[in-house]
Design an enzyme around this catalytic site. Structure first.
Site, PDB file in Angstrom:
ATOM      1  N   LYS A 158      -8.215   4.907   4.480  1.00 44.19           N
ATOM      2  CA  LYS A 158      -7.595   4.398   3.256  1.00 44.19           C
ATOM      3  C   LYS A 158      -8.303   3.219   2.595  1.00 44.19           C
ATOM      4  O   LYS A 158      -8.227   3.044   1.382  1.00 44.19           O
ATOM      5  CB  LYS A 158      -6.138   4.029   3.559  1.00 44.19           C
ATOM      6  CG  LYS A 158      -5.211   5.240   3.517  1.00 44.19           C
ATOM      7  CD  LYS A 158      -4.444   5.274   2.236  1.00 44.19           C
ATOM      8  CE  LYS A 158      -4.060   6.676   1.846  1.00 44.19           C
ATOM      9  NZ  LYS A 158      -3.317   6.721   0.583  1.00 44.19           N
ATOM     10  N   ASP A 194       2.665   2.998   3.982  1.00 49.05           N
ATOM     11  CA  ASP A 194       3.132   3.372   5.321  1.00 49.05           C
ATOM     12  C   ASP A 194       2.337   2.600   6.365  1.00 49.05           C
ATOM     13  O   ASP A 194       2.643   2.622   7.543  1.00 49.05           O
ATOM     14  CB  ASP A 194       2.888   4.863   5.533  1.00 49.05           C
ATOM     15  CG  ASP A 194       1.400   5.128   5.646  1.00 49.05           C
ATOM     16  OD1 ASP A 194       0.881   5.136   6.767  1.00 49.05           O
ATOM     17  OD2 ASP A 194       0.724   5.262   4.610  1.00 49.05           O
TER      18      ASP A 194
HETATM   19  C1  LIG Z   1      -3.653   8.819   7.556  1.00 50.36           C
HETATM   20  C2  LIG Z   1      -3.284   9.327   6.203  1.00 50.36           C
HETATM   21  N1  LIG Z   1      -3.654  10.560   5.868  1.00 50.36           N
HETATM   22  C3  LIG Z   1      -3.369  11.070   4.660  1.00 50.36           C
HETATM   23  C4  LIG Z   1      -2.666  10.329   3.728  1.00 50.36           C
HETATM   24  C5  LIG Z   1      -2.322  10.966   2.412  1.00 50.36           C
HETATM   25  O1  LIG Z   1      -2.857  10.323   1.296  1.00 50.36           O
HETATM   26  P1  LIG Z   1      -2.170  10.466  -0.127  1.00 50.36           P
HETATM   27  O2  LIG Z   1      -0.896   9.662  -0.106  1.00 50.36           O
HETATM   28  O3  LIG Z   1      -3.170   9.967  -1.070  1.00 50.36           O
HETATM   29  O4  LIG Z   1      -1.845  11.902  -0.313  1.00 50.36           O
HETATM   30  C6  LIG Z   1      -2.259   9.033   4.047  1.00 50.36           C
HETATM   31  C7  LIG Z   1      -1.526   8.209   3.086  1.00 50.36           C
HETATM   32  O5  LIG Z   1      -1.126   7.091   3.347  1.00 50.36           O
HETATM   33  C8  LIG Z   1      -2.577   8.516   5.316  1.00 50.36           C
HETATM   34  O6  LIG Z   1      -2.211   7.271   5.686  1.00 50.36           O
END
Ligand SMILES: Cc1ncc(COP(=O)(O)O)c(C=O)c1O
Length: 412
Positions: A78, A125
């Site tokens: 992220k 989150d």
């Molecule tokens: C580990 C992880 N994977 C995937 C995502 C998905 O990203 P998005 O919210 O841009 O769809 C998040 C989002 O916080 C994440 O923390």
């Protein structure tokens, strides 16, 4: 709902119809973003792992897995988005281009004299907020982070360790975003959110562009090994910014050779799955607390920026029970002989768990057929996080929480 539900995307663009504009993901934009990330100390491309033994056992041609747990020591991808967006924003305030400044140029005495000390605020989150807080600390600014109800303490502690303020609220993710936004207005803070809405587009657009680094690395890593483009990519979605950015970049990079993209979500936060099922072209919203182990994917409102990309260019959406993600964590953590071990967290592992389901169960095999998945397929997975909650990781991988009860019966 069944443990896995799939819907083909009835809105996928057909030949002759123009899809959503992908200019944000052009070669030029991607190379600007990757140069910026290269200017951060500690930058290294994350590994792209060839899971040969797993692909053989699932009767697939190949499985590539990009391991984002190795990203800047932050255990998740992220930070790529938050750091680039904060860089763009500061460069604008300083009045110079980000390509000229690089990361170091954002916090020189001259830059500081122009921008002072800023406070960045966000809802998360965990992973996005940690990236924003880490970047703020490195650049000598402040950060305030709001988290949804039920967020893991360790994720809040990791954010506080950067010197940021962090509050676990009583709200779901989407309401925590609204709270952060109202605090930004009240206090003159800068909102750095990884989702867009009416009137809020520049920062989430830069965040999506920031994620292109990982997609470009994949294209470069495959080219360096003289490997063809994958035929399929599975992309997990919360608000969809990650999936939209990766799909946008891969479509730009590979054109007609771009892989077929499948969007993957938890049952309780399956807003893209519901949007595809409704088929009217408009995004659908899921409310409530969205209690799922896939904390990063517990978002009920698609980003207005990524939605058109996913609507026009992905072939299907899949909604999964939590044990599918748990299976993914287990199978990557205890690999077949010859494959590298990958520590993958709940949101990172769901696509691996799904791939195993699609290739190893009766119901799954029917779905795999509809996706054109078979022995010649080259599949790309992105493990977007490592064990960002080590306690949860151990509960699942050591003690078998979220067991696959159906499968136990099948194999008994
Ligand atoms: C580990 C992880 N994977 C995937 C995502 C998905 O990203 P998005 O919210 O841009 O769809 C998040 C989002 O916080 C994440 O923390």
């Amino acid at each position: 709902m069944k443990e896995v539900e799939i819907t083909a995307n009835p809105m996928l663009i057909q030949p002759g119809r123009q899809g959503a504009c992908l200019d944000d993901f052009s070669d030029r934009a991607a190379s600007e973003v990757i140069s910026f990330h290269q200017s951060l100390s500690g930058y290294e491309p994350t590994p792209l792992i060839n899971l040969t033994a797993l692909s053989r056992s699932l009767s697939l041609g190949q499985i590539w897995l990009k391991d984002e747990s190795k990203r800047f020591g932050l255990n998740a991808f992220k930070v790529l988005g938050g750091s680039y967006a904060m860089g763009r924003l500061l460069a604008e305030k300083i009045g110079r281009s980000l390509s000229d400044l690089g990361f170091a140029g954002l916090s020189t005495d001259e830059a500081k004299a122009k921008v002072g000390t800023l406070t960045f605020v966000t809802a998360t989150d965990g992973n996005h907020g940690r990236g924003v807080a880490w970047t703020a600390q490195k650049l000598g600014h402040k950060a305030v982070v709001f988290m949804p109800k039920g967020s893991a303490q360790i994720r809040a502690d990791n954010i506080r360790a950067t010197g940021a303020q962090c509050h676990i609220t009583d709200l779901n993710y989407d309401d925590a975003v609204r709270l952060a936004d109202s605090k930004a207005r009240e206090n003159g803070w800068i909102m750095v959110q990884d989702t867009a809405w009416e009137g809020y587009r520049d920062i989430p657009r830069w965040i999506m562009q920031g994620y292109m680094t990982l997609a470009q690395e994949i294209a470069d890593q495959l080219a360096a090994r003289r490997q063809p483009a994958p035929t399929h990519v599975f992309l997990q979605a919360g608000v969809g910014s990650f999936a939209g950015a990766v799909l946008g970049r891969l479509t730009k990079a590979w054109g007609p050779q771009a892989p077929k993209a499948i969007i993957v979500e938890p049952h309780l936060a399956n807003c893209h799955y519901r949007s595809f099922s409704a088929g009217d072209g408009n995004p659908k919203i899921v409310g409530g607390l969205m209690e799922t182990i896939m904390a990063g994917l517990a978002c009920g409102e698609p980003s207005t920026l990524s939605w058109p990309v996913l609507r026009d260019y992905s072939i299907a959406a899949v909604s999964c029970a939590d044990h599918i993600a748990a299976n993914g964590m287990r199978l990557l953590g205890a690999p077949k002989e010859g494959d590298e071990q990958v520590v993958s967290g709940e949101s990172g592992a769901v696509c691996a768990g799904l791939l195993e389901y699609l290739t190893s169960t009766g119901a799954g095999k029917e779905m795999a057929g509809s996706l054109g998945l078979g022995k010649d397929s080259r599949v790309l997975l992105i493990s977007t996080e490592g064990d960002t909650s080590p306690e949860m990781y151990r509960r699942v991988v050591w003690y078998g929480q979220h067991p696959d009860l159906e499968r136990k019966l099948e194999n008994a």
